[in-house]
Motif scaffolding. Structure first.
Motif, mmCIF file in Angstrom:
data_model
loop_
_atom_site.group_PDB
_atom_site.id
_atom_site.type_symbol
_atom_site.label_atom_id
_atom_site.label_comp_id
_atom_site.label_asym_id
_atom_site.label_seq_id
_atom_site.Cartn_x
_atom_site.Cartn_y
_atom_site.Cartn_z
ATOM 1 N N GLY A 199 33.310 54.446 51.257
ATOM 2 C CA GLY A 199 32.405 53.518 51.924
ATOM 3 C C GLY A 199 31.506 52.748 50.995
ATOM 4 N N ALA A 200 31.787 52.808 49.684
ATOM 5 C CA ALA A 200 30.942 52.122 48.702
ATOM 6 C C ALA A 200 31.826 51.531 47.601
ATOM 7 C CB ALA A 200 29.906 53.070 48.109
ATOM 8 N N GLY A 201 32.461 50.408 47.899
ATOM 9 C CA GLY A 201 33.234 49.734 46.863
ATOM 10 C C GLY A 201 32.356 49.434 45.668
ATOM 11 N N ILE A 202 32.895 49.588 44.464
ATOM 12 C CA ILE A 202 32.109 49.390 43.250
ATOM 13 C C ILE A 202 31.635 47.941 43.181
ATOM 14 C CG2 ILE A 202 32.183 49.460 40.729
ATOM 15 C CD1 ILE A 202 34.262 51.719 40.999
ATOM 16 N N CYS A 203 30.415 47.737 42.766
ATOM 17 C CA CYS A 203 29.818 46.398 42.726
ATOM 18 C C CYS A 203 30.692 45.419 41.932
ATOM 19 C CB CYS A 203 28.423 46.457 42.107
ATOM 20 S SG CYS A 203 27.195 47.283 43.148
ATOM 21 N N ASN A 204 30.867 44.246 42.502
ATOM 22 C CA ASN A 204 31.603 43.133 41.893
ATOM 23 C C ASN A 204 33.097 43.396 41.760
ATOM 24 O OD1 ASN A 204 29.047 41.965 41.580
ATOM 25 N ND2 ASN A 204 28.858 42.656 39.464
ATOM 26 N N ASP A 205 33.637 44.299 42.563
ATOM 27 C CA ASP A 205 35.070 44.563 42.501
ATOM 28 C C ASP A 205 35.822 43.449 43.225
ATOM 29 O OD1 ASP A 205 37.676 45.543 42.563
ATOM 30 O OD2 ASP A 205 37.027 47.616 42.807
ATOM 31 N N PRO A 206 36.697 42.711 42.499
ATOM 32 C CA PRO A 206 37.428 41.610 43.139
ATOM 33 C C PRO A 206 38.655 42.061 43.932
ATOM 34 C CG PRO A 206 38.017 41.715 40.816
ATOM 35 C CD PRO A 206 36.961 42.775 41.044
ATOM 36 N N PHE A 207 38.997 43.354 43.876
ATOM 37 C CA PHE A 207 40.199 43.858 44.545
ATOM 38 C C PHE A 207 39.909 44.741 45.758
ATOM 39 C CE2 PHE A 207 43.109 43.780 40.518
ATOM 40 C CZ PHE A 207 42.994 42.395 40.495
ATOM 41 N N TYR A 208 38.794 45.499 45.716
ATOM 42 C CA TYR A 208 38.533 46.499 46.753
ATOM 43 C C TYR A 208 37.081 46.412 47.209
ATOM 44 C CZ TYR A 208 42.698 48.325 44.430
ATOM 45 O OH TYR A 208 43.940 48.444 43.857
ATOM 46 N N PRO A 209 36.792 46.559 48.495
ATOM 47 C CA PRO A 209 37.777 46.806 49.552
ATOM 48 C C PRO A 209 38.561 45.572 49.972
ATOM 49 C CG PRO A 209 35.576 46.727 50.462
ATOM 50 C CD PRO A 209 35.413 46.649 48.980
ATOM 51 N N GLN A 210 38.061 44.355 49.669
ATOM 52 C CA GLN A 210 38.808 43.144 49.984
ATOM 53 C C GLN A 210 39.233 42.446 48.694
ATOM 54 O OE1 GLN A 210 35.622 43.412 51.808
ATOM 55 N NE2 GLN A 210 36.807 44.461 53.395
ATOM 56 N N LEU A 211 40.345 41.715 48.755
ATOM 57 C CA LEU A 211 40.825 40.933 47.621
ATOM 58 C C LEU A 211 40.086 39.604 47.599
ATOM 59 C CD1 LEU A 211 42.813 40.539 45.277
ATOM 60 C CD2 LEU A 211 44.460 39.640 46.948
ATOM 61 N N ILE A 212 39.436 39.319 46.479
ATOM 62 C CA ILE A 212 38.691 38.070 46.308
ATOM 63 C C ILE A 212 39.408 37.237 45.251
ATOM 64 C CG2 ILE A 212 36.479 37.026 45.681
ATOM 65 C CD1 ILE A 212 35.166 39.701 46.466
ATOM 66 N N LYS A 213 39.941 36.109 45.639
ATOM 67 C CA LYS A 213 40.718 35.261 44.729
ATOM 68 C C LYS A 213 39.809 34.213 44.100
ATOM 69 C CE LYS A 213 45.106 35.901 47.173
ATOM 70 N NZ LYS A 213 46.256 35.258 47.836
ATOM 71 N N GLU A 214 39.188 34.601 43.018
ATOM 72 C CA GLU A 214 38.299 33.704 42.285
ATOM 73 C C GLU A 214 38.543 33.874 40.797
ATOM 74 O OE1 GLU A 214 34.335 34.700 43.393
ATOM 75 O OE2 GLU A 214 34.492 33.882 45.432
ATOM 76 N N ASP A 215 38.161 32.855 40.017
ATOM 77 C CA ASP A 215 38.237 32.965 38.564
ATOM 78 C C ASP A 215 37.230 34.006 38.073
ATOM 79 O OD1 ASP A 215 40.180 30.998 38.446
ATOM 80 O OD2 ASP A 215 38.739 29.380 38.123
ATOM 81 N N ASP A 216 37.470 34.521 36.875
ATOM 82 C CA ASP A 216 36.551 35.498 36.300
ATOM 83 C C ASP A 216 35.137 34.939 36.215
ATOM 84 O OD1 ASP A 216 38.607 37.303 35.952
ATOM 85 O OD2 ASP A 216 38.948 36.789 33.844
ATOM 86 N N ASP A 217 34.179 35.729 36.652
ATOM 87 C CA ASP A 217 32.772 35.387 36.512
ATOM 88 C C ASP A 217 32.180 36.376 35.512
ATOM 89 O OD1 ASP A 217 30.058 34.921 36.673
ATOM 90 O OD2 ASP A 217 29.983 34.876 38.869
ATOM 91 N N TYR A 218 31.992 35.925 34.283
ATOM 92 C CA TYR A 218 31.549 36.820 33.213
ATOM 93 C C TYR A 218 30.121 37.303 33.413
ATOM 94 C CZ TYR A 218 35.817 35.365 30.912
ATOM 95 O OH TYR A 218 37.143 35.119 30.622
ATOM 96 N N GLN A 219 29.403 36.687 34.350
ATOM 97 C CA GLN A 219 28.045 37.135 34.660
ATOM 98 C C GLN A 219 28.039 38.218 35.733
ATOM 99 O OE1 GLN A 219 25.642 35.944 32.672
ATOM 100 N NE2 GLN A 219 27.368 34.840 31.740
ATOM 101 N N ARG A 220 29.221 38.495 36.331
ATOM 102 C CA ARG A 220 29.291 39.495 37.399
ATOM 103 C C ARG A 220 30.468 40.441 37.144
ATOM 104 N NH1 ARG A 220 30.413 38.500 42.167
ATOM 105 N NH2 ARG A 220 28.867 39.795 43.220
ATOM 106 N N PRO A 221 30.389 41.254 36.091
ATOM 107 C CA PRO A 221 31.495 42.178 35.803
ATOM 108 C C PRO A 221 31.542 43.333 36.793
ATOM 109 C CG PRO A 221 29.658 42.631 34.345
ATOM 110 C CD PRO A 221 29.279 41.387 35.122
ATOM 111 N N LEU A 222 32.720 43.912 36.927
ATOM 112 C CA LEU A 222 32.874 45.133 37.715
ATOM 113 C C LEU A 222 31.969 46.215 37.129
ATOM 114 C CD1 LEU A 222 34.529 46.830 39.840
ATOM 115 C CD2 LEU A 222 36.053 47.402 37.921
ATOM 116 N N LYS A 223 31.217 46.883 37.984
ATOM 117 C CA LYS A 223 30.269 47.891 37.495
ATOM 118 C C LYS A 223 30.962 49.247 37.349
ATOM 119 C CE LYS A 223 26.696 45.128 37.401
ATOM 120 N NZ LYS A 223 25.960 44.779 36.167
ATOM 121 N N LEU A 224 31.936 49.276 36.436
ATOM 122 C CA LEU A 224 32.681 50.508 36.164
ATOM 123 C C LEU A 224 32.867 50.628 34.663
ATOM 124 C CD1 LEU A 224 34.267 52.971 37.198
ATOM 125 C CD2 LEU A 224 36.279 51.489 37.367
ATOM 126 N N LEU A 225 32.540 51.792 34.117
ATOM 127 C CA LEU A 225 32.550 52.023 32.675
ATOM 128 C C LEU A 225 33.209 53.358 32.347
ATOM 129 C CD1 LEU A 225 31.485 51.351 29.743
ATOM 130 C CD2 LEU A 225 29.421 52.625 30.385
#
Length: 294
Positions: free
Chosen positions: A243-269
Motif C-alpha cells: 500500500g506504499a509504492g516507493i516515492c517517484n516510482d514510474p512503474f508501480y503501482p501505475q506505469l507513468i510514461k514520461e522522460d527521466d526527471d533527474y530531479q525526482r529519482p526513485l527513492k530506493l537505494l
C-alpha cells in the motif's frame, strides 16, 4: 559523443550463424537482425567492429558458413548522455565495488550501450574482464559488485544463489500505520504487461522481503528492506502491494510514461552488502556513500 573504439575495453556480443542459404556473413547478419539496416552493418565491418572467433576483423564479403562464431559490438546511434556520475568504492584483484547513481543502467540494454555502469568502469579501469555479479535496475541507486578476474568469478557468483550475502536497501514511501513492523512479505512474482513490469499472482511464493521502519517523517517513512530472494523489481512490487509504492516510482503501482526527471529519482537505494569473502574468509561490509533525502 561516442568514445573511440578500443576492443580491449569493450565487450562484444556473440552469435553463431544459424542455418540458411546466405552468400556472405553480411547477408546472414542483415537477415538475422532485421532491425539493423544493411548500411549500418557495412559501416561496422568497415570500422572493424565485426570479428571472427579469434577476435580478428572480418570483411563483409566473407562467405557464410553455418555455425560460424561471430563477435560484434552493439551500438546505439546518437546515444543520449546520462548526466550522472558513478563512484568506485573498492578495487582489488578480484572485486570492484561501485556506487551507481539513479538512472544509470548496469549493463547495455535497449537504447543504452556506452552510457552504462559496466562500460564506464571498463573504460575507467582498463579491465575488459569486468562482469557484474548481480543487478539493480536503472532507477535504483547504490552498490553493485563486479568480478574483476575470470579465474575467481564463480566463487563470488555463488554467493547470490546460495544466499550467502546480506543485501540491505533503504526506501522512502508513504506511511503504513496499518501494518505492524518488522514484517515479512512473500508472494509469487511473474512478468506482466508490458513485459518489463512484474506483478503478484496466485501460487507458491517465489519472492520474500523483510521490511522494517527506520525513520518517520510525517506522511513519509524511511524503510529498511532486506530481500531474501532477488526477483526483478521485487522491492518495488512488494512495497506497492503493501500500500506504499516507493516515492517517484514510474512503474508501480501505475506505469507513468514520461522522460527521466533527474530531479525526482526513485527513492530506493542499495545501501549495504555484507558477506564472508569466499577466497579468504574475511568479512566484507560495503556501504553506499549515497543517501535518500526526504
Amino acid at each position: 559523443m561516442t568514445p573511440p573504439f578500443d576492443p580491449a575495453q569493450q565487450q562484444a556480443s556473440t552469435v553463431c550463424l544459424p542455418p540458411g542459404n546466405w552468400a556472405t556473413v553480411l547477408d546472414c547478419l542483415c537477415d538475422h537482425f532485421k532491425a539493423i539496416e544493411r548500411a549500418q552493418w557495412l559501416d561496422r565491418f568497415t570500422r572493424g567492429r565485426v570479428l571472427d572467433a579469434q577476435g580478428r576483423p572480418i570483411a563483409a564479403e566473407l562467405p557464410y558458413r553455418r555455425g560460424m562464431r561471430i563477435h560484434y559490438f552493439r551500438e546505439v546511434p546518437n546515444e543520449r548522455p546520462i548526466p550522472v556520475q558513478e563512484t568506485i568504492l573498492h578495487v582489488d584483484e578480484h572485486l570492484v565495488v561501485a556506487d551507481k547513481p539513479h538512472f544509470l543502467p548496469v549493463t547495455p540494454t535497449g537504447e543504452y550501450v556506452e552510457q552504462t555502469l559496466l562500460r564506464r568502469l571498463i573504460r575507467r579501469l582498463g579491465n575488459p574482464h569486468l562482469v557484474p555479479l548481480h543487478r539493480i535496475d536503472r532507477h535504483t541507486a547504490g552498490l553493485v559488485l563486479f568480478s574483476a578476474n575470470p579465474q575467481t568469478r564463480s566463487a563470488y557468483q555463488r554467493l547470490f544463489p546460495e544466499r550467502r550475502i546480506d543485501k540491505h536497501y533503504q526506501a522512502i514511501a508513504a506511511a503504513l500505520p496499518q501494518h505492524t513492523f518488522p514484517l515479512i512479505h512473500k508472494s509469487r512474482l511473474e512478468h506482466g504487461e508490458p513485459f518489463f513490469r512484474m506483478h503478484e499472482v496466485p501460487g507458491q511464493a517465489n519472492s520474500e522481503t523483510l521490511a522494517k521502519v527506520l525513520e518517520k517523517n510525517g506522511e513519509l517513512w524511511r524503510y529498511g528492506l532486506s530481500p531474501v530472494t532477488g526477483k526483478t523489481h521485487q522491492l518495488r512490487v512488494h512495497m506497492a502491494a503493501l500500500g506504499a509504492g516507493i516515492c517517484n516510482d514510474p512503474f508501480y503501482p501505475q506505469l507513468i510514461k514520461e522522460d527521466d526527471d533527474y530531479q525526482r529519482p526513485l527513492k530506493l537505494l542499495a545501501q549495504r552488502l555484507c558477506f564472508a569473502d569466499p577466497l579468504t574468509g574475511e568479512q566484507r561490509d560495503f556501504q553506499s556513500q549515497l543517501s535518500l533525502d526526504w
